[in-house]
Motif scaffolding. Structure first.
Motif, short mmCIF file in Angstrom:
data_model
loop_
_atom_site.label_atom_id
_atom_site.label_comp_id
_atom_site.label_asym_id
_atom_site.label_seq_id
_atom_site.Cartn_x
_atom_site.Cartn_y
_atom_site.Cartn_z
N CYS A 135 0.69 -1.27 0.01
CA CYS A 135 -0.03 -0.06 0.10
C CYS A 135 0.83 1.33 0.09
N THR A 136 0.57 2.20 -0.94
CA THR A 136 1.29 3.52 -1.01
C THR A 136 0.33 4.69 -0.62
N ASN A 137 -0.77 4.45 -0.18
CA ASN A 137 -1.74 5.38 0.48
C ASN A 137 -1.74 5.46 1.79
N PRO A 138 -1.18 6.47 2.33
CA PRO A 138 -0.98 6.44 3.85
C PRO A 138 -2.63 6.52 4.48
N ILE A 139 -3.58 6.90 3.94
CA ILE A 139 -4.90 6.77 4.52
C ILE A 139 -5.51 5.53 4.28
N GLU A 140 -5.30 4.75 3.23
CA GLU A 140 -5.80 3.26 3.18
C GLU A 140 -4.91 2.48 4.13
N TYR A 144 -6.63 0.38 7.41
CA TYR A 144 -6.46 -0.90 7.48
C TYR A 144 -6.11 -1.25 8.98
N THR A 145 -5.01 -0.67 9.46
CA THR A 145 -4.43 -0.96 10.67
C THR A 145 -5.11 -0.63 11.84
N PHE A 146 -5.95 0.65 11.95
CA PHE A 146 -6.53 1.25 13.08
C PHE A 146 -8.09 1.48 12.52
N ILE A 152 -3.02 10.51 14.20
CA ILE A 152 -1.88 10.13 13.67
C ILE A 152 -1.51 11.37 12.61
N PRO A 153 -0.62 12.34 12.73
CA PRO A 153 -0.17 13.31 11.88
C PRO A 153 0.07 12.83 10.17
N LYS A 154 -0.33 13.19 9.30
CA LYS A 154 -0.11 13.02 8.07
C LYS A 154 1.44 12.62 7.56
N PHE A 155 2.29 13.64 8.10
CA PHE A 155 3.66 13.43 7.77
C PHE A 155 4.23 12.16 8.61
N LEU A 156 4.02 11.69 9.73
CA LEU A 156 4.40 10.51 10.23
C LEU A 156 3.78 9.26 9.49
N LYS A 157 2.57 9.37 8.97
CA LYS A 157 1.93 8.23 8.07
C LYS A 157 2.82 8.23 6.86
N GLN A 158 3.12 9.35 6.30
CA GLN A 158 4.01 9.18 4.87
C GLN A 158 5.36 9.03 5.27
N THR A 159 6.11 9.27 6.27
CA THR A 159 7.25 8.84 6.83
C THR A 159 7.54 7.20 7.07
N HIS A 160 6.23 6.83 7.78
CA HIS A 160 6.20 5.26 8.01
C HIS A 160 6.13 4.45 6.60
N LEU A 161 5.53 5.10 5.66
CA LEU A 161 5.28 4.14 4.51
C LEU A 161 6.53 4.31 3.62
N ALA A 162 7.39 5.38 3.79
CA ALA A 162 8.53 5.47 2.83
C ALA A 162 9.50 4.71 3.53
N LEU A 163 9.55 4.42 5.02
CA LEU A 163 10.68 3.41 5.65
C LEU A 163 10.13 2.14 5.21
N GLN A 164 9.02 1.67 5.21
CA GLN A 164 8.50 0.22 4.77
C GLN A 164 8.76 0.01 3.44
N ALA A 165 8.82 1.01 2.27
CA ALA A 165 9.10 0.62 1.12
C ALA A 165 10.53 0.13 0.63
N HIS A 166 11.49 0.59 1.42
CA HIS A 166 12.89 0.10 1.56
C HIS A 166 12.98 -1.28 1.82
N LYS A 167 12.04 -1.89 2.52
CA LYS A 167 11.79 -3.26 3.15
C LYS A 167 10.64 -4.24 2.16
N LYS A 168 10.39 -3.60 1.25
CA LYS A 168 9.29 -4.28 0.38
C LYS A 168 9.68 -5.58 0.29
N ARG A 169 10.67 -6.01 -0.35
CA ARG A 169 11.05 -7.18 -0.65
C ARG A 169 11.22 -8.25 0.56
N LEU A 170 12.01 -7.77 1.27
CA LEU A 170 11.99 -8.54 2.68
C LEU A 170 10.66 -8.97 3.45
N HIS A 171 9.73 -7.84 3.30
CA HIS A 171 8.60 -7.90 4.18
C HIS A 171 7.76 -9.10 3.31
#
Length: 253
Positions: A135-140, A144-146, A152-171
């Motif tokens: 998922c690349t949409n912070p709202i979506e 799902y999770t909550f 949760i501030p929007k910038f924190l949501k975007q930061t979380h997804l950006a960090l997750q993106a680096h581990k997509k293959r591992l996840h």
């Protein structure tokens, strides 16, 4: 050996869920750290722990790593808590190492093929992208999770997804390694009391899993939290802490 109590504090060992990290326990811990000694781990592949792609991320492999940690620091019997994947690991740990565990607390634990499929597993069955990984949409993603993520501030949501993106293959690798593991064969081997806290609005793991879990446990308490999603310890940290503390206090009687 590290005593079961340091400064008269019982030990809590906390295990986070898939794609999460030890910080998931911070808010709940604020209501517990005066009374308990808290140890929250970053499981292999998560947080600040190493993330080797070729490692075995099955539940039993993660249990063995947690046991190596417990053995290394000579941790005395402790209360183990786990969320989602971490809940499955915690329950399996209690089944395999019963002498080390005083109680088990599970938050929306994984490992059960629930009678009613959650939104996430219906999506996966329809060959849609995994909302926890792709998922690349912070709202979506956070919807799902909550149950509600407006706090949760929007910038924190975007930061979380950006960090997750680096581990997509591992996840994807981790998910494939662990999510077919079945918790049911371990449940009747758990000898200690179990508390289950489940978010009634969980879209990732449906609460109907409880229909399979509870008959296999000898000593279980179940709390369904209204207007709560997949992570009660984040959405309802004070309530989760109060419920856990009450559960532990009952064990003394």
């Amino acid at each position: 050996m590290i005593s079961n109590k340091i400064n008269d504090k019982p030990i809590l060992l906390m295990l986070h869920g898939f794609t999460a990290n030890k910080d998931n326990w911070l808010q709940m811990s604020l209501f517990l750290n005066k009374k308990y000694r808290i140890i929250a781990l970053d499981l292999l592949g998560h947080g600040e722990s190493d993330s080797p792609f070729d490692a075995d991320y099955s539940v039993e492999a993660q249990v063995k790593r947690v046991h190596l940690f417990v053995t290394k620091i000579q941790l005395a019997p402790f209360h183990i808590l786990g969320s989602s994947m971490g809940g499955q690991i915690a329950a399996t740990y209690a089944a395999l190492f019963p002498k080390e565990v005083l109680s088990v607390t599970l938050f929306d634990n994984a490992g059960i093929d629930s009678p009613i499929k959650s939104d996430m597993f219906r999506d996966l069955a329809s060959n849609r992208p995994n909302p926890l990984i792709d998922c690349t949409n912070p709202i979506e993603y956070f919807n799902y999770t909550f149950y509600k993520s407006t706090h949760i501030p929007k910038f924190l949501k975007q930061t979380h997804l950006a960090l997750q993106a680096h581990k997509k293959r591992l996840h994807h690798k981790i998910f494939n390694d662990f999510h077919h593991n079945d918790l049911l064969p371990y449940l009747n081997r758990i000898q200690v009391p179990v508390l289950i806290i489940w978010g009634e609005k969980d879209r990732i793991l449906d609460k109907s899993a409880l229909d399979k879990i509870c008959p296999l446990l000898n000593n279980v308490q179940v709390i369904l939290l209204k207007n709560t999603g997949h992570l009660p310890m984040i959405e309802s940290p004070k309530k989760s802490a109060v419920l856990f503390n009450h559960f532990v206090e009952q064990l003394k009687n």
